[in-house]
Design a protein around this motif. Sequence first.
Motif, PDB file in Angstrom:
ATOM      1  N   ASN A 154     -29.644  10.128  34.691  1.00 41.11           N
ATOM      2  CA  ASN A 154     -29.821  10.042  33.167  1.00 41.11           C
ATOM      3  C   ASN A 154     -29.228  11.067  32.439  1.00 41.11           C
ATOM      4  O   ASN A 154     -29.449  11.270  31.167  1.00 41.11           O
ATOM      5  CB  ASN A 154     -30.992   9.230  32.805  1.00 41.11           C
ATOM      6  N   ARG A 187     -39.045  10.695  31.546  1.00 41.81           N
ATOM      7  CA  ARG A 187     -38.306   9.491  31.034  1.00 41.81           C
ATOM      8  C   ARG A 187     -39.038   8.366  31.662  1.00 41.81           C
ATOM      9  O   ARG A 187     -39.338   7.393  30.789  1.00 41.81           O
ATOM     10  CB  ARG A 187     -36.867   9.874  31.269  1.00 41.81           C
ATOM     11  N   ALA A 188     -39.092   8.309  33.048  1.00 41.75           N
ATOM     12  CA  ALA A 188     -39.720   7.123  33.741  1.00 41.75           C
ATOM     13  C   ALA A 188     -41.135   7.154  33.255  1.00 41.75           C
ATOM     14  O   ALA A 188     -41.451   5.678  33.127  1.00 41.75           O
ATOM     15  CB  ALA A 188     -39.759   7.378  35.369  1.00 41.75           C
ATOM     16  N   LEU A 244     -41.266   5.322  29.635  1.00 37.81           N
ATOM     17  CA  LEU A 244     -41.002   3.933  29.719  1.00 37.81           C
ATOM     18  C   LEU A 244     -42.013   3.194  30.348  1.00 37.81           C
ATOM     19  O   LEU A 244     -42.284   1.938  30.009  1.00 37.81           O
ATOM     20  CB  LEU A 244     -39.460   3.673  30.606  1.00 37.81           C
ATOM     21  N   GLN A 245     -42.625   3.483  31.274  1.00 35.98           N
ATOM     22  CA  GLN A 245     -43.586   3.030  32.009  1.00 35.98           C
ATOM     23  C   GLN A 245     -44.975   2.711  31.130  1.00 35.98           C
ATOM     24  O   GLN A 245     -45.518   1.705  30.865  1.00 35.98           O
ATOM     25  CB  GLN A 245     -44.256   3.742  33.242  1.00 35.98           C
ATOM     26  N   GLU A 292     -36.353  13.533  34.185  1.00 37.42           N
ATOM     27  CA  GLU A 292     -35.954  12.200  34.877  1.00 37.42           C
ATOM     28  C   GLU A 292     -37.566  11.855  34.851  1.00 37.42           C
ATOM     29  O   GLU A 292     -37.733  10.387  34.617  1.00 37.42           O
ATOM     30  CB  GLU A 292     -35.387  12.167  36.156  1.00 37.42           C
ATOM     31  N   GLU A 327     -29.036   4.393  30.704  1.00 35.92           N
ATOM     32  CA  GLU A 327     -28.676   4.857  29.342  1.00 35.92           C
ATOM     33  C   GLU A 327     -27.038   4.534  29.091  1.00 35.92           C
ATOM     34  O   GLU A 327     -26.415   4.446  30.153  1.00 35.92           O
ATOM     35  CB  GLU A 327     -29.064   6.241  29.144  1.00 35.92           C
ATOM     36  N   HIS A 337     -34.493   1.810  23.464  1.00 35.27           N
ATOM     37  CA  HIS A 337     -35.040   0.824  24.307  1.00 35.27           C
ATOM     38  C   HIS A 337     -36.278  -0.053  23.547  1.00 35.27           C
ATOM     39  O   HIS A 337     -36.607  -1.117  24.025  1.00 35.27           O
ATOM     40  CB  HIS A 337     -35.894   1.544  25.356  1.00 35.27           C
ATOM     41  N   GLU A 365     -38.266  -1.433  29.170  1.00 39.65           N
ATOM     42  CA  GLU A 365     -37.262  -1.637  30.465  1.00 39.65           C
ATOM     43  C   GLU A 365     -36.579  -0.370  30.854  1.00 39.65           C
ATOM     44  O   GLU A 365     -36.022   0.307  30.071  1.00 39.65           O
ATOM     45  CB  GLU A 365     -36.024  -2.839  30.113  1.00 39.65           C
ATOM     46  N   ASP A 366     -36.693  -0.162  31.972  1.00 39.31           N
ATOM     47  CA  ASP A 366     -35.904   0.939  32.575  1.00 39.31           C
ATOM     48  C   ASP A 366     -34.481   0.760  33.163  1.00 39.31           C
ATOM     49  O   ASP A 366     -33.990   0.460  34.119  1.00 39.31           O
ATOM     50  CB  ASP A 366     -36.678   1.641  33.881  1.00 39.31           C
ATOM     51  N   ARG A 367     -33.656   0.492  31.879  1.00 41.18           N
ATOM     52  CA  ARG A 367     -32.376  -0.034  32.121  1.00 41.18           C
ATOM     53  C   ARG A 367     -31.353   1.476  31.863  1.00 41.18           C
ATOM     54  O   ARG A 367     -32.015   2.358  31.376  1.00 41.18           O
ATOM     55  CB  ARG A 367     -31.794  -0.936  31.153  1.00 41.18           C
TER      56      ARG A 367
END
Length: 489
Positions: free
Chosen positions: A33, A56-57, A60-61, A53, A70, A134, A66-68
């Motif tokens: 990403n 970012r995870a 979102l968590q 990274e 970018e 997101h 949703e971890d879709r």
Amino acid sequence: MATIYRLFCIAVFLMLLADPARATAWTEYRSTNFAILSDQPADVAKSLLREFEQYRAAVLQYMQLEDRPENQRMQVLMYADKDQFQALTDNPMIGGFYANTDAGPRMVVGPMDNFQDSSVVLFHEYVHYLLAEHSQIRYPRWYNEGLSEVLASMVIEEDRVLLGALHPWRRHWLNAPGWHRLDDLMAPDYESERARYWMQFYASSWLTVHYLELAPLFDGPDYSAQTREYLMLYNQGVDSPTAFEQAFDMPLRDMDRQIRRYRANRFTRVLSLPVARYEGTIDKRTLSDNERQFALADLLWRLGQEERAREYLAELDEERADAARGLALRAVLVNHAGNLTDAERDLAKALALDPEHLRVKANAAHFYHDRHEAATEAGFEAPYAKRGLTYADAALAQVPDDTESLYYKALLHKAAGQPQEALRALMAIYQQFPASVTVNLLLANDLMDLERPDLAEQFVSNAERYGHSPEEQESAQEARARLTSAENE
């Protein structure tokens, strides 16, 4: 207000670049990403990639988003030399820079003795980007800033992140007098240029969101359901104070009392989230001198520093094929400076060196758009719009979703009197970046030009929702005023 915002409201950082004459090896590192361009040692750059990274995870968590993938990798420039980094600033505390450019978001990072010192700023701005891309929720300004402050202070460890820590940078303002009550937070003084005002605004927002999100860590009430109801009511159009009092079933002043008591905490407890360190692939590629000059100049001109960008591009080795995209960009910038003869020479040479390069075609479209604008202003007709569209279409035949080519295709169609085609090109960008304030405002204003305020409403609302800086908010307010006027005619 804009000056104070840049210096103190987290997007605080000025772009600082090295002397273009001093050649340094630059390398590109790409994770899932993020993409980092840096002259730092490989282990430093790769460590930063993994930090981003993992962060970012974690965001979102925690936000249950949703971890879709970018739409495009976040671009980061990372400098090794402190003197080079600070050469153009009077503020030795500056450590990084974040900007939304026409080609997507960019971050610039200076030398970091301790990543945590700079991450609180960079992570804050990245949270705004993640939530805009997101989440479908529109957050009020105070909550958006407070949430970004809370999430930006995450402490990243090997296999987890710790949420809720009080960063040392914020402790001073947490204890300072002049606290903002909830009614102040919900109606901030956007015209204020006092640094103290905005630092206290951010500290107050941090504490309020911290209380609403994490009070159970300190045996406080769980307000998660009420907070979600508040945001739901706000998104339905209820004004912020009314929505808050309805959701929490109490006057604002009662919540202020609770937050004042909460402010006395030492904030030694944190929420631990299991988030593993990034173990994906990291691709590495060393840049040539021409590629380095182009990369740095490209960012500079997008940030409005065209003179500095031209200085970098003056160092191109014009005999090498990889000079083509730098020459094409130089053609645009030299033309901006009023030297058409040299600009035409640069573009011709770029097209001769590498006529199939995407960036060469995109900058050719840009160049002919500018030529069309100049011809129109001078009162004569010329085939520049048609010529520019040829290059934009050729670029899009190669990469159909190239943002910059779509942007100039839209402008050129509009210049050629083809508004429907311009809208189609802008909608193609919108599909990739629905949270872009610039794109939403372009669509809104073009639709109002076509006397379709009914269709413009969605895009004005989007601009209001996603506008973060004072400049963006002011532009959204102007579009709303124009829309209201059009609807009343």
